[in-house]
Design an enzyme around this catalytic site. Sequence first.
Site, mmCIF file in Angstrom:
data_model
loop_
_atom_site.group_PDB
_atom_site.id
_atom_site.type_symbol
_atom_site.label_atom_id
_atom_site.label_comp_id
_atom_site.label_asym_id
_atom_site.label_seq_id
_atom_site.Cartn_x
_atom_site.Cartn_y
_atom_site.Cartn_z
ATOM 1 N N HIS A 64 0.846 -1.210 0.000
ATOM 2 C CA HIS A 64 0.000 0.000 0.000
ATOM 3 C C HIS A 64 0.878 1.256 0.000
ATOM 4 O O HIS A 64 1.501 1.588 0.999
ATOM 5 C CB HIS A 64 -0.899 -0.025 1.235
ATOM 6 C CG HIS A 64 -1.904 1.072 1.278
ATOM 7 N ND1 HIS A 64 -3.258 0.848 1.384
ATOM 8 C CD2 HIS A 64 -1.780 2.427 1.225
ATOM 9 C CE1 HIS A 64 -3.906 1.996 1.406
ATOM 10 N NE2 HIS A 64 -3.012 2.986 1.310
ATOM 11 N N HIS A 66 1.115 5.384 -2.025
ATOM 12 C CA HIS A 66 0.552 6.377 -2.963
ATOM 13 C C HIS A 66 1.727 6.978 -3.730
ATOM 14 O O HIS A 66 2.360 7.931 -3.269
ATOM 15 C CB HIS A 66 -0.198 7.468 -2.198
ATOM 16 C CG HIS A 66 -1.380 6.968 -1.428
ATOM 17 N ND1 HIS A 66 -2.673 7.169 -1.838
ATOM 18 C CD2 HIS A 66 -1.462 6.239 -0.269
ATOM 19 C CE1 HIS A 66 -3.506 6.609 -0.966
ATOM 20 N NE2 HIS A 66 -2.786 6.032 -0.007
ATOM 21 N N GLN A 159 -9.949 9.538 -4.150
ATOM 22 C CA GLN A 159 -9.592 10.197 -2.884
ATOM 23 C C GLN A 159 -10.712 11.098 -2.348
ATOM 24 O O GLN A 159 -10.913 11.201 -1.148
ATOM 25 C CB GLN A 159 -8.311 11.030 -3.082
ATOM 26 C CG GLN A 159 -7.877 11.861 -1.892
ATOM 27 C CD GLN A 159 -7.344 11.043 -0.726
ATOM 28 O OE1 GLN A 159 -6.211 10.609 -0.713
ATOM 29 N NE2 GLN A 159 -8.179 10.805 0.290
ATOM 30 N N HIS A 217 -9.728 1.950 0.956
ATOM 31 C CA HIS A 217 -9.372 2.684 2.170
ATOM 32 C C HIS A 217 -10.636 2.651 3.038
ATOM 33 O O HIS A 217 -11.619 3.292 2.699
ATOM 34 C CB HIS A 217 -9.033 4.132 1.850
ATOM 35 C CG HIS A 217 -7.649 4.354 1.331
ATOM 36 N ND1 HIS A 217 -7.218 3.858 0.142
ATOM 37 C CD2 HIS A 217 -6.600 5.047 1.872
ATOM 38 C CE1 HIS A 217 -5.954 4.223 -0.042
ATOM 39 N NE2 HIS A 217 -5.553 4.949 0.982
ATOM 40 N N GLU A 220 -10.750 4.728 7.868
ATOM 41 C CA GLU A 220 -9.487 5.343 8.306
ATOM 42 C C GLU A 220 -9.814 6.612 9.092
ATOM 43 O O GLU A 220 -9.683 7.735 8.604
ATOM 44 C CB GLU A 220 -8.578 5.670 7.106
ATOM 45 C CG GLU A 220 -7.189 6.092 7.576
ATOM 46 C CD GLU A 220 -6.299 6.593 6.455
ATOM 47 O OE1 GLU A 220 -6.794 6.832 5.339
ATOM 48 O OE2 GLU A 220 -5.077 6.764 6.707
ATOM 49 N N ASP A 316 2.604 3.264 2.844
ATOM 50 C CA ASP A 316 1.542 4.254 2.567
ATOM 51 C C ASP A 316 2.081 5.513 1.889
ATOM 52 O O ASP A 316 1.580 5.906 0.835
ATOM 53 C CB ASP A 316 0.767 4.595 3.851
ATOM 54 C CG ASP A 316 -0.639 5.133 3.597
ATOM 55 O OD1 ASP A 316 -1.109 5.094 2.446
ATOM 56 O OD2 ASP A 316 -1.275 5.587 4.569
HETATM 57 N N1 17E Z 1 -5.211 9.262 1.376
HETATM 58 C C1 17E Z 1 -5.976 8.710 2.344
HETATM 59 O O1 17E Z 1 -7.214 8.776 2.270
HETATM 60 N N2 17E Z 1 -5.398 8.097 3.385
HETATM 61 C C2 17E Z 1 -4.068 8.032 3.472
HETATM 62 N N3 17E Z 1 -3.511 7.425 4.520
HETATM 63 C C3 17E Z 1 -3.263 8.614 2.475
HETATM 64 C C4 17E Z 1 -3.876 9.214 1.432
HETATM 65 C C5 17E Z 1 -1.784 8.557 2.575
HETATM 66 FE FE FE2 Z 2 -3.489 5.013 1.825
#
Ligand code: 17E
Ligand code: FE2
Length: 437
Positions: A64, A66, A159, A217, A220, A316
């Site tokens: 994982h 980006h 995103q 995702h 989070e 990440d």
């Molecule tokens: N975008 C997101 O939604 N969550 C993350 N941990 C990162 C980007 C790095």
């Molecule tokens: Fe991520």
Amino acid sequence: MTQPPARLLLRNCCLLHPTEPPQQVDIAIDGDRIGAIAPHLDEPAEVELNVRGQIVSPPFVESHIHLDSALTVGEPRWNESGTLFEGIDIWRERKQTLTLADVKERAIATLKQQAMQGVLFVRTHADVSEQTLTALQGLLEVRDAVRDWITVQVVAFPQDGVYGSPKNEELLEEALRLGADAVGGIPHYELTREDGVRSVHRIFELAAQYDRLIDIHCDEIDDDQARFLEVMVACAIRSGMGSRVAASHTTAFHSYNNAYAFKLMGFLQRTDINFIANPLINITLQGRSDTYPKRRGVTRVKELWQQGQNVSLGHDCVQDPWYGLGTGNMLDVASMAIHVCQMTGSAEMDACYNMVTWNGAKTLQVEDRYGIEVGKPANLVVLDADSRYDALRRRATVRHVISQGRLIAQTEPPRSQWMVADESTPALNMPSILMQP
Ligand code: 17E
Ligand code: FE2
């Protein structure tokens, strides 16, 4: 690229195995494949490398990252609050200025940095709520350009949410038509809980329609009411797609009350979805709205592992709006997991090493090409360490990286010298430290 030698022989390897004790062996590489593994190999080889009992491991797997935002830290500004949400806002500004060349240059620079540290399999997210799909197109081109030395998978990651703005759902599907390997999502960041649930269903539908993997995702956030993992689990149970599905982050799992968490753990036993924790990033992003006590905000890695779920670990971010640090080293990631998830037992530490190697290969569904076995592609790393524990403790240097039979990188471990003139001063009473700083 140069041709690999006809035969490369690695002598005196301490060959790691995911569950059995290591073996002392010689390994022959014929062309791009593992040709033979035996306690002693006699056949001559064009090139021989005596690895002197150091550990030989299948490469690290980055499950994982980006790559579209890697190496942009400070552009246009630093994330001062340290939160996920300020990171998303900064990235929203930065992504307005993306060009293909910009994305590709930073992604390839990051991949080289990773490969030099033994990472040969990478799953990257590409933001597809960026309205020109430049991030996605750049990463798809990179995936193809680097395939001789590293395997890259691209996740179409909205995103700003699948339903965050009117065009996003269509952009997500367009990304699949353009060739993304997996469908992503961010249900906890959709405008409503209903949108979040709907987005998970839509992602499963698209994955089935285009025959792609899923990596969401999920949850989070420190909100104990973020419960989209249960929606993923239900979809996985009903569709039977579990092994092709990954739940990334799931940090709210840390905050669930135990009655709910235990029920969910039971449901998880009915599917084989993969979990990806990102301890470096989530130990810094989460807990930001807490005073004290401050939650760690990393998913229940130890309990998931104890229950036999597949858990892998990701870095990440490397120097981006969410995390200004990092070099792409997977031993840093495993080490953070050991600390944050309190996996300090001996078998637990070994498990954390497996989470950045074999378990990652399972998450990425590349097991047919992964592992040091006769007939498989010759992808392996030699570490300056005599065990997983030693590698983790010292963040051992990856001495040699062999990709598809070619030696693509090597690194000399640092050597320190004791410079105090007085010879009677006992330097350090642990000779191994003098040998291996
Ligand atoms: N975008 C997101 O939604 N969550 C993350 N941990 C990162 C980007 C790095
Ligand atoms: Fe991520």
